[in-house]
Design a protein around this motif. Structure first.
Motif, short mmCIF file in Angstrom:
data_model
loop_
_atom_site.label_atom_id
_atom_site.label_comp_id
_atom_site.label_asym_id
_atom_site.label_seq_id
_atom_site.Cartn_x
_atom_site.Cartn_y
_atom_site.Cartn_z
N UNK A 1 2.24 -2.93 5.06
CA UNK A 1 1.65 -2.92 5.78
C UNK A 1 1.09 -4.86 6.73
N UNK A 2 1.27 -5.03 6.57
CA UNK A 2 1.49 -6.96 6.66
C UNK A 2 2.50 -6.99 7.66
N UNK A 3 3.68 -6.86 7.29
CA UNK A 3 4.24 -6.78 8.53
C UNK A 3 4.24 -5.92 10.22
N UNK A 4 3.50 -4.86 9.80
CA UNK A 4 3.24 -3.55 10.66
C UNK A 4 2.33 -4.63 11.54
N UNK A 5 1.03 -5.68 10.40
CA UNK A 5 -0.03 -5.18 11.43
C UNK A 5 0.32 -7.16 12.41
N UNK A 6 1.01 -7.83 11.76
CA UNK A 6 1.87 -9.23 12.27
C UNK A 6 2.91 -8.75 13.79
N UNK A 7 3.69 -6.98 13.95
CA UNK A 7 4.02 -7.11 14.87
C UNK A 7 3.70 -6.16 16.14
N UNK A 8 2.59 -6.00 15.85
CA UNK A 8 1.38 -5.24 16.62
C UNK A 8 0.75 -6.65 16.80
N UNK A 9 0.41 -8.04 16.22
CA UNK A 9 -0.57 -8.43 16.65
C UNK A 9 0.85 -9.42 17.86
N UNK A 10 1.77 -9.72 17.02
CA UNK A 10 3.27 -10.60 17.98
C UNK A 10 3.63 -9.72 18.97
N UNK B 1 -2.51 10.20 -17.23
CA UNK B 1 -2.58 9.02 -17.85
C UNK B 1 -1.72 8.18 -16.99
N UNK B 2 -1.93 8.20 -15.39
CA UNK B 2 -0.74 7.60 -14.71
C UNK B 2 -1.49 6.58 -13.67
N UNK B 3 -1.30 5.58 -13.99
CA UNK B 3 -1.05 4.30 -13.92
C UNK B 3 -0.46 3.96 -13.14
N UNK B 4 -2.06 2.14 -12.26
CA UNK B 4 -0.92 2.21 -11.36
C UNK B 4 -0.09 0.65 -11.00
N UNK B 5 0.66 0.92 -9.80
CA UNK B 5 1.93 0.34 -10.03
C UNK B 5 1.91 -0.84 -9.80
N UNK B 6 2.31 -2.57 -10.23
CA UNK B 6 2.18 -3.43 -9.54
C UNK B 6 2.63 -3.41 -8.02
N UNK B 7 3.58 -2.58 -7.98
CA UNK B 7 5.17 -3.09 -7.39
C UNK B 7 4.97 -2.01 -6.46
N UNK B 8 4.04 -0.65 -6.44
CA UNK B 8 3.80 0.02 -5.35
C UNK B 8 2.86 -1.05 -4.36
N UNK B 9 1.50 -1.28 -5.20
CA UNK B 9 1.33 -2.69 -3.86
C UNK B 9 1.90 -3.24 -3.74
N UNK B 10 2.42 -4.12 -4.15
CA UNK B 10 2.38 -4.95 -3.57
C UNK B 10 3.86 -4.36 -2.41
N UNK B 11 4.35 -3.54 -2.35
CA UNK B 11 5.17 -2.40 -1.01
C UNK B 11 4.60 -2.13 0.45
N UNK B 12 3.19 -1.35 -0.58
CA UNK B 12 2.34 -1.11 0.21
C UNK B 12 1.47 -2.62 1.16
N UNK B 13 1.63 -3.30 1.15
CA UNK B 13 0.33 -4.66 1.12
C UNK B 13 1.88 -5.23 2.14
N UNK B 14 3.32 -5.40 1.94
CA UNK B 14 3.73 -5.93 2.16
C UNK B 14 3.97 -5.39 3.82
#
Length: 229
Positions: free
Chosen positions: A214-223, A199-212
């Motif tokens: 990846x977004x920080x990594x992408x911004x850093x590479x582009x900068x 019954x493992x369910x998706x955790x919204x907090x985990x999704x948010x952490x992963x997106x944050x």
């Protein structure tokens, strides 16, 4: 007992078995649909416009939407390859926006066997690791001689220290992290060969952490690329 009676009895048993299997299948479908609705509701607490765009591939459910003005994709994948000791359920989270890298950069943790979610095994060139990457990580690319800001990347992968992140993929078209949600219950799989994940369910907090992350990594590479230009 006559042959006719035996045949009738056998027919009744077969019919009962068929009806029971059909009932089990209907119950399983209803349970799956209910679980899917719960997961979609959880995803939409983070990605409000998430839409199910699954293509019917068995064991794979895909959602797409936007987060903080960026296009994103979530995918859950049930991996039942025979090379694994236990089936696994993975969460693949992708930020599908342009990244200033010259080729594919793929970091796989403990790549001991093929996977259903990655083309890592088909990448021909292994990269030397800069300091800061996990000892268990292997880096590969599709382009010989491609150079990446490895020190910068290594400074943005703290989440891999938790042991459940499996892959970091960076391409010119986005960033992806694959996360181990659960492995199948050993006892049930050992006896019935059924992949149940408790019954493992998706955790919204985990999704948010992963997106944050990846977004920080992408911004850093582009900068970094803009500053180097």
């Amino acid at each position: 007992m006559s042959e006719l009676t035996s045949a009738l009895l056998a027919g009744v048993i077969v019919l009962a078995l068929v009806l029971h299997l059909a009932w089990l299948a209907r119950r399983s479908r209803k349970r799956d649909l209910a679980g899917l609705a719960v997961e979609e509701a959880r995803i939409r607490t983070v990605i409000a416009d998430a839409a199910n765009v699954s293509d019917g591939t068995v064991g794979v459910i895909t959602w797409e939407g936007s987060w903080n003005g960026q296009r994103v994709q979530l995918r859950t994948i049930v991996d039942t390859l025979a090379t694994r000791k236990l089936p696994a359920r993975w969460l693949s989270v992708s930020l599908t926006e342009k990244v200033a890298v010259p080729a594919i950069f793929d970091m796989m943790m403990r790549p001991g066997s093929p996977t259903t979610f990655s083309n890592f095994d088909h990448l021909e060139h292994t990269l030397p690791k800069a300091p800061g990457f996990p000892a268990e990580a292997i880096l590969r690319t599709d382009k010989r001689g491609a150079r990446f800001p490895q020190s910068l990347i290594a400074s943005h992968i703290e989440i891999f220290a938790e042991g459940r992140a499996k892959e970091l993929l960076i391409t010119p078209n986005g960033v992806r992290i694959v996360w181990l949600l659960a492995e199948a219950e050993r006892a049930r799989y050992g006896v019935f060969r059924q992949a149940e994940f408790g019954g493992t369910a998706l955790d919204p907090a985990l999704i948010e952490r992963l997106l944050v992350s990846m977004s920080a990594l992408r911004d850093a590479i582009n900068r970094h690329e803009r500053q180097a230009a």
